[in-house]
Design an enzyme around this catalytic site. Structure first.
Site, PDB file in Angstrom:
ATOM      1  N   ASP A 148      11.107  -3.755   2.244  1.00  0.00           N
ATOM      2  CA  ASP A 148      11.559  -3.473   0.945  1.00  0.00           C
ATOM      3  C   ASP A 148      11.558  -4.596   0.612  1.00  0.00           C
ATOM      4  O   ASP A 148      12.758  -4.394  -0.995  1.00  0.00           O
ATOM      5  CB  ASP A 148      11.608  -2.872   1.261  1.00  0.00           C
ATOM      6  CG  ASP A 148      11.695  -1.676   1.626  1.00  0.00           C
ATOM      7  OD1 ASP A 148      10.105  -0.726   1.809  1.00  0.00           O
ATOM      8  OD2 ASP A 148      12.465  -0.698   2.757  1.00  0.00           O
ATOM      9  N   HIS A 165       4.229  -0.829  -0.199  1.00  0.00           N
ATOM     10  CA  HIS A 165       4.021  -1.945  -0.988  1.00  0.00           C
ATOM     11  C   HIS A 165       3.987  -1.491  -2.395  1.00  0.00           C
ATOM     12  O   HIS A 165       2.700  -1.256  -2.593  1.00  0.00           O
ATOM     13  CB  HIS A 165       3.357  -3.276  -0.651  1.00  0.00           C
ATOM     14  CG  HIS A 165       3.705  -3.708   1.035  1.00  0.00           C
ATOM     15  ND1 HIS A 165       2.802  -5.272   1.298  1.00  0.00           N
ATOM     16  CD2 HIS A 165       4.629  -4.235   1.332  1.00  0.00           C
ATOM     17  CE1 HIS A 165       3.817  -5.446   2.253  1.00  0.00           C
ATOM     18  NE2 HIS A 165       4.707  -4.491   2.697  1.00  0.00           N
TER      19      HIS A 165
HETATM   20  P1  IMP Z   1       8.308   3.006  12.409  1.00  0.00           P
HETATM   21  O1  IMP Z   1       8.486   1.180  11.849  1.00  0.00           O
HETATM   22  O2  IMP Z   1       8.273   4.225  11.302  1.00  0.00           O
HETATM   23  O3  IMP Z   1       8.029   3.078  14.143  1.00  0.00           O
HETATM   24  O4  IMP Z   1      10.338   2.799  11.444  1.00  0.00           O
HETATM   25  C1  IMP Z   1      10.985   1.888  12.614  1.00  0.00           C
HETATM   26  C2  IMP Z   1      12.035   1.413  11.661  1.00  0.00           C
HETATM   27  O5  IMP Z   1      11.146   0.678  11.032  1.00  0.00           O
HETATM   28  C3  IMP Z   1      13.022   2.397  10.451  1.00  0.00           C
HETATM   29  O6  IMP Z   1      14.242   1.987  10.666  1.00  0.00           O
HETATM   30  C4  IMP Z   1      11.895   2.159   9.433  1.00  0.00           C
HETATM   31  O7  IMP Z   1      12.605   2.953   8.602  1.00  0.00           O
HETATM   32  C5  IMP Z   1      11.570   1.320   9.320  1.00  0.00           C
HETATM   33  N1  IMP Z   1      10.657   0.947   8.955  1.00  0.00           N
HETATM   34  C6  IMP Z   1       9.460   0.776   9.308  1.00  0.00           C
HETATM   35  N2  IMP Z   1       8.207   0.284   8.553  1.00  0.00           N
HETATM   36  C7  IMP Z   1       9.382  -0.086   7.253  1.00  0.00           C
HETATM   37  C8  IMP Z   1       8.739  -0.744   5.843  1.00  0.00           C
HETATM   38  O8  IMP Z   1       7.663  -0.793   5.956  1.00  0.00           O
HETATM   39  N3  IMP Z   1       9.644  -0.876   5.143  1.00  0.00           N
HETATM   40  C9  IMP Z   1      11.431  -0.746   5.492  1.00  0.00           C
HETATM   41  N4  IMP Z   1      11.728  -0.521   6.296  1.00  0.00           N
HETATM   42  C10 IMP Z   1      10.283  -0.445   7.617  1.00  0.00           C
HETATM   43 MG    MG Z   2       8.415  -1.207   1.183  1.00  0.00          MG
END
Ligand code: IMP
Ligand code: MG
Length: 338
Positions: A13, A43
Site C-alpha cells: 500500500d 493497486h
Molecule cells: P495474505 O497475503 O492474504 O496471506 O496476508 C498476509 C498478510 O499480508 C496480512 O497481514 C495482509 O494484510 C498482508 N497483505 C497481503 N497483501 C497485501 C497488500 O497488497 N497490501 C497490504 N497488506 C497486504
Molecule cells: Mg494495496
C-alpha cells in the site's frame, strides 16, 4: 528503462499502482507486466478522475498502447481477472503465463475461516496462502488446465526476453511490500506467502537479474500496515485521523494502521532490493501545500527538507514524488538526477 522493476519498501500500500500508472504513460512502455503474489494485492490508479482498483490486471493498463502480461509466479482468481479485464477494457491486449497458479473456492474458504490464517495473521482472505501451499505440494491447478483461460495464455518469460532483445521498454510491477516478504519480513509469521522483494518479482515474470536496469523502491511518506503484526511507533486511530494517515484497505475494506516514516526499515528495504531510485508517495498527506504540485521548486520548504533527509539517510536519489491521487500528480526528477 528498458527494464524497470517497481516494488514496495514497507508493508504494501505504498502507492505502487499510482507510480506504475504514471511511468507507463510518461515512458510510453511497450509492456507492463505484473509479478507478486496474486489478488491479495489491490493497486489503485486514478485517471481523469476515474478510480480503478486492480488486483490482477497490471496498472500499466492506463497506457492504452501497452501490452499487459501476468508472470507465471502470480496466482490467478479467474473471476476477479475476467471482471477486471471488463472494467479496464483490456480484452485483446492482456495475457497471462500458462504456468500461473489458480485460486479456487476451497482456497478462499480456508483463508477466510482458518484460525491461524484469518485470526492470528489477519490475511486478506483471498486464498493466496492456501493456493501457494498447494502449489508447493504440486497439487495446484495451473492456468493451462482451465478451458476458459486458453485464449489468454502466453509464454510470458519468452515474450519479455524477446521484447528486451528488440529494444522494447518493460515495466515490471511488484506487489505487497518488502516487509511482507516470506523471507525478509521483520516479523514472521506476520507476512504473505512468498518473497516480495525485487529479485522475486523479476523471477515471477521470468527476467534474470542482469536484465533489469532500474529498481524503484516506493515508500509512502508514512508507514501503514493491515492485518496483525508489530508496527513501530504506531499512531492511535485518533492521531492517524488528525494527521490524515488513516486509510481503508483496498482489498478487504479493513482499517489500515499507521506510523511515521521508518528510516531503519527504509534502509533495509534499499539494501534488500538493491534500489537504484526511490519514489515517495502521498507527500500531500503530510504537507497539504504540496497537493498537486508537479515541480520540485514549488514544494513547501518542510516537504523539501523531508525529501532531502530521505536522500541523505538512504543514499539513493528520490526521483519520483507523488503529490495527489491522479496518475499525473508526480514530480519527476529523473532527468536531473540520473
Ligand atoms: P495474505 O497475503 O492474504 O496471506 O496476508 C498476509 C498478510 O499480508 C496480512 O497481514 C495482509 O494484510 C498482508 N497483505 C497481503 N497483501 C497485501 C497488500 O497488497 N497490501 C497490504 N497488506 C497486504
Ligand atoms: Mg494495496
Amino acid at each position: 528503462m528498458p527494464a524497470t522493476v517497481v516494488v514496495g519498501g514497507f508493508y504494501g500500500d505504498e502507492g505502487k499502482g499510482k507510480i506504475v500508472g504514471y511511468l507507463s504513460i510518461a515512458d510510453n512502455v511497450d509492456i507492463g507486466v505484473r509479478g507478486g503474489v496474486g489478488p491479495n494485492a489491490g493497486h489503485t490508479v486514478v485517471v481523469d478522475g476515474k478510480e480503478f482498483k486492480v488486483r490482477q490486471v497490471p496498472s500499466a493498463f492506463v497506457n492504452k498502447k501497452s501490452l499487459l502480461l501476468i508472470g507465471p509466479g502470480v496466482l490467478i482468481n479467474p473471476e476477479v481477472l475476467f471482471n477486471e479485464i471488463k472494467i479496464t477494457e483490456t480484452e485483446g491486449r492482456l495475457y497471462l503465463d500458462k504456468n500461473c497458479g489458480i485460486i479456487e473456492k476451497k482456497h478462499i474458504e480456508l483463508d477466510s475461516s482458518d484460525a491461524h490464517l484469518k485470526g492470528t495473521i489477519g490475511t486478506t482472505g483471498t486464498g493466496t496462502g492456501p493456493a501457494n501451499a498447494e502449489r508447493v505440494l504440486r497439487k495446484l491447478k495451473i492456468a493451462k488446465d482451465l478451458p476458459e483461460l486458453q485464449k489468454y495464455l502466453a509464454d510470458v518469460p519468452e515474450m519479455l526476453n524477446d521484447a528486451l532483445a528488440s529494444g522494447k521498454k518493460i515495466l515490471i510491477e511488484g506487489t505487497q511490500g518488502t516487509f511482507l516478504s516470506l523471507w525478509h519480513t521483520d516479523c514472521y509469521p506476520f507476512c504473505t506467502s512468498k518473497d516480495t522483494t525485487a529479485s522475486a518479482i523479476c523471477s515471477d515474470v521470468g527476467l534474470g537479474p542482469k536484465n533489469v536496469d532500474e529498481v524503484i523502491v516506493v515508500f509512502k511518506s508514512y508507514v501503514t500496515r493491515v492485518g496483525e503484526g508489530p508496527l513501530e511507533n504506531e499512531h492511535t486511530e485518533e492521531e492517524a485521523k488528525k494527521l490524515g494517515t488513516f486509510e481503508i484497505a483496498t482489498v478487504t475494506g479493513r482499517k489500515r494502521r499507521s506510523a511515521p516514516f521508518n528510516f531503519k526499515l527504509a534502509k533495509r528495504a534499499v539494501m534488500l532490493n538493491s534500489a537504484t531510485q526511490l519514489a515517495i508517495t502521498k507527500l500531500d498527506v503530510l504537507f497539504p501545500q504540496a497537493s498537486g504540485v508537479r515541480e520540485y521548486e514549488k514544494l513547501p520548504k518542510e516537504a523539501k527538507e523531508f525529501i532531502e533527509k530521505i536522500e541523505n539517510e538512504l543514499k539513493v536519489p528520490v526521483t519520483l514524488i507523488g503529490t495527489g491521487k491522479e496518475t499525473k500528480d508526480v514530480i519527476d526528477m529523473r532527468k536531473e538526477k540520473l
